[in-house]
Scaffold this motif. Structure first.
Motif, PDB file in Angstrom:
ATOM      1  N   ILE A  42       5.109   3.953  -1.382  1.00 51.94           N
ATOM      2  CA  ILE A  42       4.472   3.795  -0.208  1.00 51.94           C
ATOM      3  C   ILE A  42       4.792   5.170   0.566  1.00 51.94           C
ATOM      4  N   ASN A  43       5.930   5.744   0.680  1.00 48.16           N
ATOM      5  CA  ASN A  43       6.401   6.866   1.029  1.00 48.16           C
ATOM      6  C   ASN A  43       5.966   8.007   0.405  1.00 48.16           C
ATOM      7  N   CYS A  44       5.503   7.988  -0.886  1.00 48.53           N
ATOM      8  CA  CYS A  44       4.852   8.743  -1.606  1.00 48.53           C
ATOM      9  C   CYS A  44       3.647   8.977  -1.223  1.00 48.53           C
ATOM     10  N   VAL A  45       2.800   7.937  -0.905  1.00 51.89           N
ATOM     11  CA  VAL A  45       1.452   7.862  -0.651  1.00 51.89           C
ATOM     12  C   VAL A  45       1.481   8.149   0.896  1.00 51.89           C
ATOM     13  N   LYS A  46       2.317   7.928   1.741  1.00 48.26           N
ATOM     14  CA  LYS A  46       2.290   8.632   2.917  1.00 48.26           C
ATOM     15  C   LYS A  46       2.293  10.259   3.025  1.00 48.26           C
ATOM     16  N   ARG A  47       3.068  10.868   2.045  1.00 42.87           N
ATOM     17  CA  ARG A  47       3.375  12.146   2.087  1.00 42.87           C
ATOM     18  C   ARG A  47       2.066  12.764   1.783  1.00 42.87           C
ATOM     19  N   LEU A  48       1.233  12.174   0.767  1.00 41.82           N
ATOM     20  CA  LEU A  48       0.025  12.895   0.480  1.00 41.82           C
ATOM     21  C   LEU A  48      -1.017  12.785   1.638  1.00 41.82           C
ATOM     22  N   GLY A  49      -0.899  11.890   2.489  1.00 42.93           N
ATOM     23  CA  GLY A  49      -1.821  11.783   3.553  1.00 42.93           C
ATOM     24  C   GLY A  49      -3.209  11.154   3.029  1.00 42.93           C
ATOM     25  N   GLY A  50      -4.068  11.034   3.946  1.00 45.40           N
ATOM     26  CA  GLY A  50      -5.532  10.650   3.416  1.00 45.40           C
ATOM     27  C   GLY A  50      -5.521   9.084   3.696  1.00 45.40           C
ATOM     28  N   ILE A  51      -4.769   8.404   4.036  1.00 44.26           N
ATOM     29  CA  ILE A  51      -4.708   7.133   4.315  1.00 44.26           C
ATOM     30  C   ILE A  51      -4.417   6.706   5.768  1.00 44.26           C
ATOM     31  N   ALA A  52      -5.232   6.087   6.599  1.00 38.29           N
ATOM     32  CA  ALA A  52      -5.097   5.808   7.978  1.00 38.29           C
ATOM     33  C   ALA A  52      -3.747   5.193   8.452  1.00 38.29           C
ATOM     34  N   ARG A  53      -3.119   5.671   9.448  1.00 32.89           N
ATOM     35  CA  ARG A  53      -1.865   5.120   9.904  1.00 32.89           C
ATOM     36  C   ARG A  53      -1.891   3.729  10.262  1.00 32.89           C
ATOM     37  N   GLU A  54      -2.960   3.306  10.648  1.00 30.23           N
ATOM     38  CA  GLU A  54      -3.084   1.858  10.983  1.00 30.23           C
ATOM     39  C   GLU A  54      -3.116   0.910   9.540  1.00 30.23           C
ATOM     40  N   ILE A  55      -3.641   1.549   8.588  1.00 25.85           N
ATOM     41  CA  ILE A  55      -3.200   0.848   7.208  1.00 25.85           C
ATOM     42  C   ILE A  55      -1.848   0.797   6.974  1.00 25.85           C
ATOM     43  N   LEU A  56      -1.086   1.747   6.813  1.00 26.61           N
ATOM     44  CA  LEU A  56       0.135   2.038   6.541  1.00 26.61           C
ATOM     45  C   LEU A  56       1.172   1.504   7.425  1.00 26.61           C
ATOM     46  N   GLU A  57       0.645   0.766   8.509  1.00 22.71           N
ATOM     47  CA  GLU A  57       1.464   0.157   9.598  1.00 22.71           C
ATOM     48  C   GLU A  57       1.297  -1.354   9.645  1.00 22.71           C
ATOM     49  N   GLU A  58       0.664  -1.818   8.775  1.00 21.73           N
ATOM     50  CA  GLU A  58      -0.038  -3.225   8.657  1.00 21.73           C
ATOM     51  C   GLU A  58       0.474  -3.688   7.078  1.00 21.73           C
ATOM     52  N   PRO A  59       1.549  -4.600   7.364  1.00 20.82           N
ATOM     53  CA  PRO A  59       2.296  -4.931   5.886  1.00 20.82           C
ATOM     54  C   PRO A  59       1.071  -5.655   5.084  1.00 20.82           C
ATOM     55  N   GLU A  60       0.066  -6.496   5.505  1.00 15.09           N
ATOM     56  CA  GLU A  60      -0.996  -7.047   4.912  1.00 15.09           C
ATOM     57  C   GLU A  60      -1.797  -6.291   4.185  1.00 15.09           C
ATOM     58  N   LEU A  61      -2.234  -5.308   4.821  1.00 12.09           N
ATOM     59  CA  LEU A  61      -3.165  -4.273   4.483  1.00 12.09           C
ATOM     60  C   LEU A  61      -2.388  -3.390   3.156  1.00 12.09           C
ATOM     61  N   ILE A  62      -1.307  -3.206   3.443  1.00 11.03           N
ATOM     62  CA  ILE A  62      -0.403  -2.546   2.470  1.00 11.03           C
ATOM     63  C   ILE A  62      -0.313  -3.266   1.092  1.00 11.03           C
ATOM     64  N   ASP A  63      -0.088  -4.621   1.173  1.00  9.84           N
ATOM     65  CA  ASP A  63      -0.017  -5.454   0.207  1.00  9.84           C
ATOM     66  C   ASP A  63      -1.324  -5.546  -0.656  1.00  9.84           C
ATOM     67  N   PHE A  64      -2.365  -5.515   0.058  1.00  5.98           N
ATOM     68  CA  PHE A  64      -3.807  -5.163  -0.402  1.00  5.98           C
ATOM     69  C   PHE A  64      -4.052  -4.054  -1.262  1.00  5.98           C
ATOM     70  N   PHE A  65      -3.823  -2.838  -0.639  1.00  7.51           N
ATOM     71  CA  PHE A  65      -3.868  -1.647  -1.091  1.00  7.51           C
ATOM     72  C   PHE A  65      -2.881  -0.937  -2.203  1.00  7.51           C
ATOM     73  N   GLU A  66      -1.875  -1.620  -2.177  1.00  7.35           N
ATOM     74  CA  GLU A  66      -0.558  -1.199  -3.072  1.00  7.35           C
ATOM     75  C   GLU A  66      -1.100  -1.321  -4.464  1.00  7.35           C
ATOM     76  N   PRO A  67      -1.488  -2.335  -5.131  1.00  2.00           N
ATOM     77  CA  PRO A  67      -1.913  -2.654  -6.321  1.00  2.00           C
ATOM     78  C   PRO A  67      -3.067  -1.499  -6.792  1.00  2.00           C
ATOM     79  N   ILE A  68      -4.066  -1.462  -5.873  1.00  2.00           N
ATOM     80  CA  ILE A  68      -5.194  -0.500  -6.169  1.00  2.00           C
ATOM     81  C   ILE A  68      -4.747   1.002  -6.423  1.00  2.00           C
ATOM     82  N   LEU A  69      -3.917   1.335  -5.520  1.00  2.00           N
ATOM     83  CA  LEU A  69      -3.185   2.714  -5.483  1.00  2.00           C
ATOM     84  C   LEU A  69      -2.387   2.919  -6.681  1.00  2.00           C
TER      85      LEU A  69
END
Length: 147
Positions: A42-69
């Motif tokens: 997740i820190n690697c994805v944050k460094r790249l940018g391109g994902i809204a802060r609101e998504i990165l701060e919401e554990p349920e959304l991270i859990d949803f998007f992590e396998p896709i990423l």
């Protein structure tokens, strides 16, 4: 994708615009990111940018998007390059000047993939520079495609 289009006997693209990646012939010298533990990934994805802060701060959304990423990273990091006959298609390589993942020489290697001279266009910004330059990119696409 272009190789598949041509192999299927379909009309070749008039122009290829490529962004956010090294040429396929460039080996990835970095350890695979898709295998990182969750927090590091997740820190690697944050460094790249391109994902809204609101998504990165919401554990349920991270859990949803992590396998896709992770699947996206895995596809890129495990791709095996097989040289083919270079295309006869103009290519424009788009690059963010602050994209720490891609060195300029890795962009030059795209020339191996076409008999046409490549054009490299560099923009202010990082990996997701495209969001900051939509008007310029629209003009670039228009100019290249109306020739």
């Amino acid at each position: 994708m272009t190789q598949r289009i041509i192999s299927a006997g379909l009309p070749a693209p008039r122009h290829l615009f490529l962004s956010g990646g090294k040429a396929p012939s460039v080996l990835n010298a970095q350890p695979p990111k898709y295998k990182l533990p969750k927090a590091e990934f997740i820190n690697c994805v944050k460094r790249l940018g391109g994902i809204a802060r609101e998504i990165l701060e919401e554990p349920e959304l991270i859990d949803f998007f992590e396998p896709i990423l992770r699947a996206d990273f895995q596809a890129l990091e495990t791709y095996v390059y097989h040289p083919t006959t270079p295309f006869d298609i103009p290519m424009t390589i788009l690059h963010g000047l602050s994209d720490i993942e891609i060195a300029y020489q890795d962009l030059l290697a795209w020339q191996q993939e076409t008999r046409q001279p490549i054009a490299i266009k560099r923009f202010q910004g990082g990996h997701f520079f495209i969001f900051e330059h939509l008007a310029q990119l629209g003009q670039l696409f228009n100019q290249a495609l109306i020739r």
